[in-house]
Design a protein around this motif. Structure first.
Motif, PDB file in Angstrom:
ATOM      1  N   ALA A  12      37.094  57.316  30.094  1.00 34.87           N
ATOM      2  CA  ALA A  12      36.956  56.466  31.284  1.00 34.87           C
ATOM      3  C   ALA A  12      38.035  55.386  31.349  1.00 34.87           C
ATOM      4  O   ALA A  12      37.899  54.418  32.106  1.00 34.87           O
ATOM      5  CB  ALA A  12      35.575  55.825  31.303  1.00 34.87           C
ATOM      6  N   SER A  13      39.120  55.543  30.589  1.00 34.12           N
ATOM      7  CA  SER A  13      40.149  54.501  30.524  1.00 34.12           C
ATOM      8  C   SER A  13      40.666  54.101  31.898  1.00 34.12           C
ATOM      9  O   SER A  13      40.844  52.911  32.186  1.00 34.12           O
ATOM     10  CB  SER A  13      41.325  54.969  29.655  1.00 34.12           C
ATOM     11  N   ALA A  14      40.909  55.068  32.751  1.00 34.47           N
ATOM     12  CA  ALA A  14      41.495  54.762  34.061  1.00 34.47           C
ATOM     13  C   ALA A  14      40.582  53.864  34.881  1.00 34.47           C
ATOM     14  O   ALA A  14      41.033  52.872  35.482  1.00 34.47           O
ATOM     15  CB  ALA A  14      41.792  56.064  34.807  1.00 34.47           C
ATOM     16  N   SER A  15      39.305  54.176  34.917  1.00 29.73           N
ATOM     17  CA  SER A  15      38.390  53.357  35.714  1.00 29.73           C
ATOM     18  C   SER A  15      38.188  51.977  35.089  1.00 29.73           C
ATOM     19  O   SER A  15      38.061  50.973  35.809  1.00 29.73           O
ATOM     20  CB  SER A  15      37.043  54.071  35.869  1.00 29.73           C
ATOM     21  N   VAL A  16      38.177  51.905  33.760  1.00 25.34           N
ATOM     22  CA  VAL A  16      38.040  50.616  33.091  1.00 25.34           C
ATOM     23  C   VAL A  16      39.271  49.750  33.351  1.00 25.34           C
ATOM     24  O   VAL A  16      39.160  48.549  33.643  1.00 25.34           O
ATOM     25  CB  VAL A  16      37.835  50.815  31.575  1.00 25.34           C
ATOM     26  N   LEU A  17      40.465  50.352  33.297  1.00 21.80           N
ATOM     27  CA  LEU A  17      41.686  49.595  33.552  1.00 21.80           C
ATOM     28  C   LEU A  17      41.756  49.122  34.997  1.00 21.80           C
ATOM     29  O   LEU A  17      42.253  48.022  35.278  1.00 21.80           O
ATOM     30  CB  LEU A  17      42.910  50.438  33.205  1.00 21.80           C
ATOM     31  N   ALA A  18      41.252  49.933  35.921  1.00 16.54           N
ATOM     32  CA  ALA A  18      41.226  49.513  37.327  1.00 16.54           C
ATOM     33  C   ALA A  18      40.318  48.306  37.509  1.00 16.54           C
ATOM     34  O   ALA A  18      40.654  47.353  38.233  1.00 16.54           O
ATOM     35  CB  ALA A  18      40.759  50.676  38.205  1.00 16.54           C
ATOM     36  N   ALA A  19      39.172  48.321  36.856  1.00 14.28           N
ATOM     37  CA  ALA A  19      38.260  47.174  36.924  1.00 14.28           C
ATOM     38  C   ALA A  19      38.898  45.951  36.277  1.00 14.28           C
ATOM     39  O   ALA A  19      38.790  44.826  36.793  1.00 14.28           O
ATOM     40  CB  ALA A  19      36.942  47.519  36.246  1.00 14.28           C
ATOM     41  N   ARG A  44      26.336  38.629  27.924  1.00 18.74           N
ATOM     42  CA  ARG A  44      26.698  37.732  29.036  1.00 18.74           C
ATOM     43  C   ARG A  44      28.143  37.288  28.837  1.00 18.74           C
ATOM     44  O   ARG A  44      28.437  36.320  28.150  1.00 18.74           O
ATOM     45  CB  ARG A  44      25.753  36.529  29.070  1.00 18.74           C
ATOM     46  N   GLY A  45      29.062  38.067  29.408  1.00 19.76           N
ATOM     47  CA  GLY A  45      30.464  37.703  29.365  1.00 19.76           C
ATOM     48  C   GLY A  45      30.780  36.690  30.439  1.00 19.76           C
ATOM     49  O   GLY A  45      29.924  36.307  31.245  1.00 19.76           O
ATOM     50  N   SER A  46      32.020  36.240  30.472  1.00 19.38           N
ATOM     51  CA  SER A  46      32.410  35.236  31.457  1.00 19.38           C
ATOM     52  C   SER A  46      32.597  35.882  32.826  1.00 19.38           C
ATOM     53  O   SER A  46      32.840  37.088  32.953  1.00 19.38           O
ATOM     54  CB  SER A  46      33.709  34.554  31.029  1.00 19.38           C
ATOM     55  N   ALA A  47      32.499  35.050  33.852  1.00 16.46           N
ATOM     56  CA  ALA A  47      32.689  35.534  35.219  1.00 16.46           C
ATOM     57  C   ALA A  47      34.078  36.125  35.399  1.00 16.46           C
ATOM     58  O   ALA A  47      34.264  37.068  36.182  1.00 16.46           O
ATOM     59  CB  ALA A  47      32.472  34.387  36.201  1.00 16.46           C
ATOM     60  N   SER A  48      35.065  35.615  34.654  1.00 18.23           N
ATOM     61  CA  SER A  48      36.441  36.096  34.809  1.00 18.23           C
ATOM     62  C   SER A  48      36.606  37.534  34.349  1.00 18.23           C
ATOM     63  O   SER A  48      37.589  38.195  34.689  1.00 18.23           O
ATOM     64  CB  SER A  48      37.402  35.194  34.042  1.00 18.23           C
ATOM     65  N   ALA A  49      35.668  38.055  33.544  1.00 19.41           N
ATOM     66  CA  ALA A  49      35.743  39.437  33.062  1.00 19.41           C
ATOM     67  C   ALA A  49      34.619  40.290  33.641  1.00 19.41           C
ATOM     68  O   ALA A  49      34.305  41.352  33.095  1.00 19.41           O
ATOM     69  CB  ALA A  49      35.693  39.458  31.541  1.00 19.41           C
ATOM     70  N   TYR A  50      34.041  39.853  34.733  1.00 19.21           N
ATOM     71  CA  TYR A  50      32.840  40.512  35.249  1.00 19.21           C
ATOM     72  C   TYR A  50      33.062  41.990  35.559  1.00 19.21           C
ATOM     73  O   TYR A  50      32.254  42.848  35.172  1.00 19.21           O
ATOM     74  CB  TYR A  50      32.355  39.794  36.519  1.00 19.21           C
ATOM     75  N   HIS A  51      34.146  42.309  36.260  1.00 23.06           N
ATOM     76  CA  HIS A  51      34.381  43.714  36.635  1.00 23.06           C
ATOM     77  C   HIS A  51      34.659  44.571  35.403  1.00 23.06           C
ATOM     78  O   HIS A  51      34.167  45.705  35.300  1.00 23.06           O
ATOM     79  CB  HIS A  51      35.536  43.805  37.630  1.00 23.06           C
ATOM     80  N   SER A  52      35.428  44.031  34.450  1.00 26.33           N
ATOM     81  CA  SER A  52      35.718  44.766  33.216  1.00 26.33           C
ATOM     82  C   SER A  52      34.443  45.031  32.438  1.00 26.33           C
ATOM     83  O   SER A  52      34.190  46.155  31.984  1.00 26.33           O
ATOM     84  CB  SER A  52      36.699  43.965  32.346  1.00 26.33           C
TER      85      SER A  52
END
Length: 420
Positions: free
Chosen positions: A43-50, A148-156
């Motif tokens: 899933a690298s491509a989708s993770v990198l896009a996020a 609970r990660g930070s908001a700055s990494a939410y999509h990742s």
């Protein structure tokens, strides 16, 4: 705004998942970890896009270069995260390990065994790799991970947890073994810290402000990870070529992480030889030197050399900045570290065994490096596989927190009709 009911509902599902995880065999957990690793690479491509969405938002918001580096993923970093899961799968399962066992004079058999903590809440800043490391270590040690990660990494983080939880469920683990805490506002963190009875322990990972907030406000027990104000001390008996290599590696290899050096202490007897050359090397790598008056007279001048203040001695820069001070003895170096350090990692470069012994025995840090870079304070480098964090507290977990640190113990007492 995230409600308390939303967070408690997720925590309740984690609690149910933890009960299912606890009795699983090593084979079942390892199979899930390997499946998660393969799914992550696929899933690298989708993770990198996020991740690119998070990076773009971070750049627009003016995030510092060090924070952007912590946030950034790449195919290489994703492969490294996947390998971390495989490494954890290859480690012994701590659950069921007998810490001690004995038979009492009355015939009762007493065994203290390792058991999961239960639901482990992780609150962390912009490092998506923590999502994978935490999930792997929690699952291997039979714990449910509530992240609970930070908001700055939410999509990742959303993408990563989606991949990991789906792969784990397909491999037979509970569907809620790995979950994100809902919301990106501060209220969601507050609700997590108040979910006592549903969450067994919280581990904060990040800067001093985040850790202080969790320690001071959580009613859920906390395992404290500390900031990394790490030091390199170059002794009078140091091999100066070795000292330069260790200094450069400790500061420059990856300055944004907690085991990077933030202060260089140099013995006065070698400072005149050492500081001009290492100062030039550091400047060549873009490092700004925050120097005391003695060091200022020896390092190259220019825009990358500035006077040090008391604030510099206590700062975890997470950037290409290094505080530099000349000291007259190993005792002065130790006194400086004890006053300003965070108890994370200190390094001494020396061939004098007495100086090494004096340095290491008088410091109160989670790790002391002798003729080695501070960058080695790391679960992977210590052979633990991935780590949850570096604990600077003095309870059961100190230093890199691997699998044993993610367990508690329980006593199994076996009798034959014994009554008291």
């Amino acid at each position: 705004m995230t409600t308390e009911q939303e967070v408690r509902a997720v925590a309740a599902r984690s609690k149910e998942a933890a009960a299912e995880l606890a009795p699983l065999s090593r084979a079942e957990k390892d199979a899930a970890l390997l499946a998660m690793a393969d799914a992550l690479v696929a899933a690298s491509a989708s993770v990198l896009a996020a991740n690119e969405r998070d990076l773009a938002a971070g750049r627009d918001a003016g995030l510092a270069a060090g924070m952007l580096d912590r946030l950034a993923l790449s195919e290489e970093r994703i492969a490294g995260m996947a390998q971390g899961l495989r490494d954890v799968a290859g480690l012994p399962d701590p659950i069921g390990e007998v810490v001690r066992g004995y038979t009492l004079p009355n015939g009762l058999e007493v065994r203290q065994i390792r058991v999961p903590l239960g639901v482990v809440g992780i609150i962390y800043e912009a490092r998506p790799n923590v999502t994978v490391d935490a999930a792997g270590l929690c699952l291997k040690s039979g714990n449910a991970a509530l992240l609970r990660g930070s908001a700055s990494a939410y999509h990742s983080n959303t993408a990563l947890v989606g991949v990991l939880s789906e792969a784990a469920a397909k491999a037979g683990l509970p569907a809620d073994a790995v979950q994100l805490v809902p919301g990106v506002d501060r209220e969601s963190v507050t609700h997590l810290m108040r979910a006592r009875g549903l969450v067994d322990v919280i581990i904060p990972r990040g800067g001093a402000g985040l850790i202080r907030n969790v320690v001071e406000n959580s009613i859920v027990p906390v395992i404290e990870t500390g900031v990394g104000n790490c030091h390199v001390y170059v002794d009078a008996a140091a091999d100066l070529e070795m000292a330069a290599s260790i200094t450069m590696n400790s500061k420059v290899q990856r300055p944004s992480v907690c085991n990077a050096a933030e202060t260089l202490l140099v013995h006065s007897s070698v400072a005149e030889t050492f500081l001009p050359s290492v100062g030039a090397l550091l400047h060549g790598s873009g490092v700004t030197l925050h120097v005391d008056p003695a060091a200022a007279a020896l390092v190259p001048s220019g825009p990358l050399t500035v006077p040090a203040t008391d604030e510099d001695w206590e700062t975890e820069y997470n950037s290409l900045d290094l505080a530099v001070r000349v000291v007259s003895s190993v005792d002065e170096a130790v006194a400086h570290i004890r006053r300003w350090g965070s108890g994370h990692t200190e390094a001494i470069v020396s061939s004098d065994t007495r100086a090494i012994r004096r340095f290491s025995s008088r410091l109160d840090s989670a790790a002391v490096m002798v003729n080695a870079s501070t960058r080695f304070t790391d679960g992977g480098e210590f052979g633990f596989g991935a780590e949850i964090g570096i604990s600077t507290q003095k309870l059961h977990a100190r230093g890199p927190m691997g699998l044993p640190e993610m367990t508690s113990t329980s006593y199994l007492v076996t009798g034959d009709g014994h009554v008291r």
